[in-house]
Scaffold this active site. Structure first.
Site, short mmCIF file in Angstrom:
data_model
loop_
_atom_site.label_atom_id
_atom_site.label_comp_id
_atom_site.label_asym_id
_atom_site.label_seq_id
_atom_site.Cartn_x
_atom_site.Cartn_y
_atom_site.Cartn_z
N GLY A 183 -4.48 -14.04 12.60
CA GLY A 183 -5.64 -13.63 11.82
C GLY A 183 -6.58 -14.77 11.52
O GLY A 183 -7.69 -14.84 12.06
N TYR A 211 0.84 -1.19 0.00
CA TYR A 211 0.00 0.00 0.00
C TYR A 211 0.88 1.25 0.00
O TYR A 211 2.10 1.16 -0.12
CB TYR A 211 -1.01 -0.07 1.14
CG TYR A 211 -1.95 -1.25 0.98
CD1 TYR A 211 -2.70 -1.39 -0.18
CD2 TYR A 211 -2.04 -2.25 1.95
CE1 TYR A 211 -3.53 -2.48 -0.37
CE2 TYR A 211 -2.87 -3.34 1.76
CZ TYR A 211 -3.62 -3.46 0.60
OH TYR A 211 -4.43 -4.55 0.40
#
Length: 365
Positions: free
Chosen positions: A325, A184
């Site tokens: 996660g 990103y």
């Protein structure tokens, strides 16, 4: 005594254990206004009920054009902050700390959500997409090409991160994490494979790190001296001549000097179609390298799936905390189960659930 269930203090915040929930994008804002809703409350709240020490809300854009997709959450306005405040309040009632990841997707913005649509990749303006931006005008794989940011627009983005951090603090979040990973925007500036600039934001490592360091400093100013600030890095591009663990360790040291407290170490995401050597705990060596080389606190992430594996990572000193996660998605009560398997007696089982506790009910997981 289990190392995994020892409290940890980050700046002024004491977190009840070292078993944390990383940011997990949900692509569930169907109104496309960036406002979290009941899904996010149930999703994050369940993990707080399940005993996690810290629950970090998904990558939330600091400006509308920074969203990965138009169904991402945001933290660029007061309506979003108010909706997050409700969720944070519930997380706190369960004894967990609450964080939020501040993000700008850069050239990987304006994509179709990961699920719920037949289309993939860049979303065209006709479908509601927008022009993306990056360090340079290089596209990610087959995505639409971004525009290189000019210096005034960089300053606007730095200010947006700071404003989002202040907004997050007012919403009750206990910490913020700056997203500098997974290809990103900040990672795009860090990596020489995506940053071809010739100004003060490109070229040398110091220049490529400038955007991150300006964001860290601005966020620190916005939230004050006592508030924890984390940074998530990708420690490798898995590509020759790209970003790697050595550069990560150097920049982590600089970021600590600028005001960051702890570094969440992941990898990949900046270069399309690279081969990532997936395996149990495959990113833990990156975390350990950054911790030992830079002398900074780190959290490890990546295919950590069992209580015993998580315990060993923390007990051995490879990382100060672990973030799970997929394991939390499969079992939001992973921390309670981990404590049982490791023989740790916790005093924060939800009273409504105590009848199901194996030591009380005589049952098993």
């Amino acid at each position: 005594m289990s190392a995994l269930f020892q409290p940890i203090t980050v700046r002024s915040l004491t977190i009840r254990n070292r078993l944390w929930v990383p940011p997990l994008c949900q692509y569930s804002v169907t109104k496309k206004d960036g406002v979290p809703h009941d899904w996010h409350l149930a999703h994050l709240g369940a993990m707080a009920m399940g005993g996690a020490g810290l629950v970090i809300a998904e990558a939330s854009a600091v400006v509308p054009d920074g969203r990965i997709s138009d169904e991402d959450t945001g933290i660029w306005n007061g309506q979003q902050a108010a909706a997050w405040a409700r969720i944070v309040s519930f997380i706190h009632t369960q004894g967990a700390a609450a964080g939020i990841q501040l993000a700008h997707a850069g050239r990987k913005a304006s994509t179709w959500p990961e699920w719920g649509h037949e289309q993939h990749g860049s979303m065209a303006p006709a479908d509601g997409g927008w022009q993306t931006v990056s360090a340079s005008d290089l596209a990610f794989g087959e995505y639409a090409a971004p525009e290189g940011l000019d210096r005034p627009d960089i300053a606007v983005i730095v200010h947006a991160f700071a404003e989002a951090a202040a907004r997050s603090k007012r919403a009750g979040f206990d910490l913020v994490e700056i997203h500098a990973a997974h290809g990103y925007l900040v990672h795009q500036f860090l990596s020489p494979l995506s940053n071809l600039r010739t100004d003060e934001y490109g070229g040398s490592l110091e220049n490529r790190a400038r955007l991150l360091l300006e964001i860290v400093a601005a966020v620190r100013d916005a939230v004050g001296d006592d508030y924890p600030v984390l940074v998530r890095f990708s420690a490798s591009d898995y590509a020759d001549g790209g970003w790697d663990e050595e550069q990560t360790a150097v920049v982590a040291g600089w970021a600590q000097q600028a005001g960051a407290d702890l570094f969440d170490i992941s990898s990949g995401g900046n270069i399309a179609k690279v081969r990532i050597p997936l395996g149990p705990g495959y990113q833990v060596p990156f975390a350990e390298y950054v911790k030992t080389t830079a002398g900074v606190p780190v959290a490890a992430v990546g295919l950590i799936t069992t209580p015993q594996q998580a315990e060993e990572i923390v007990a051995s000193g490879q990382a100060d905390a672990v973030l799970l996660g997929r394991a939390h998605l499969r079992d939001p009560h992973f921390a309670l189960r981990a404590a049982d398997e490791l023989g740790v007696e916790l005093d924060y089982w939800p009273p409504q659930y105590v009848r199901a506790k194996p030591a009380v009910s005589g049952g098993t997981w």
